[in-house]
Design an enzyme around this catalytic site. Structure first.
Site, PDB file in Angstrom:
ATOM      1  N   HIS A  99       0.731  -1.189   0.104  1.00  0.00           N
ATOM      2  CA  HIS A  99      -0.099  -0.084  -0.004  1.00  0.00           C
ATOM      3  C   HIS A  99       0.786   1.229   0.022  1.00  0.00           C
ATOM      4  O   HIS A  99       1.934   1.418   0.521  1.00  0.00           O
ATOM      5  CB  HIS A  99      -1.006   0.014   1.230  1.00  0.00           C
ATOM      6  N   HIS A 101       0.892   5.338   0.766  1.00  0.00           N
ATOM      7  CA  HIS A 101       0.055   6.124   1.686  1.00  0.00           C
ATOM      8  C   HIS A 101       0.185   7.568   1.066  1.00  0.00           C
ATOM      9  O   HIS A 101       1.168   8.062   0.435  1.00  0.00           O
ATOM     10  CB  HIS A 101       0.726   6.513   3.002  1.00  0.00           C
TER      11      HIS A 101
END
Length: 136
Positions: A99, A101
């Site tokens: 992931h 951010h």
């Protein structure tokens, strides 16, 4: 992976506040909201982190980073953006599904602190490290 929270979000088993989705990636608001609009951009295919991704899959993920980041900045009227991906626990990774951010920044007083202290470099040492990386 059945026990991965992000895989469950992608599968629709857990609700999320989605801000972007296509065949390859999903972007949704992080429940921690370091700053308002803090968003996670994830590949739909499970990878532990960026270090496990092949170049094509990483390219699909990062192709959407500026698209989503710009939308966040317009919507939130942010002045800047941190784009961060933590790889492994020692680097702060807590969910082991790749992931990125996207953290909108409003002022230097935001909660997120990344301090890079400038100093006179040891160019010989830098050359040695660069050579080691090139040869890895």
């Amino acid at each position: 992976m059945s026990d991965c929270i992000f895989c469950k979000i992608i599968a629709g088993e857990i609700p999320a506040s989605k801000v972007y989705e296509d065949d390859q990636v999903l972007a949704f608001l992080d429940i921690s909201q370091v700053t308002p609009g803090h968003t996670l951009l994830v590949p739909k295919e499970h990878y532990r982190n960026l270090l496990e991704m092949d170049p094509n899959s990483a390219s699909c993920l990062f192709a959407q980073a500026p698209v989503v980041a710009k939308k966040i900045m317009v919507a939130t009227k942010a002045s800047g953006m941190n784009i961060i991906s933590n790889c492994e626990e020692v680097a702060g990774q807590t969910v082991f599904h790749t992931h990125v951010h996207l953290v909108p920044r409003y002022s230097a007083d935001d909660d997120l602190k990344l301090d890079f202290i400038a100093h006179e470099p040891d160019f010989d040492k830098l050359a040695q490290v660069a050579e080691t990386i090139k040869n890895a």
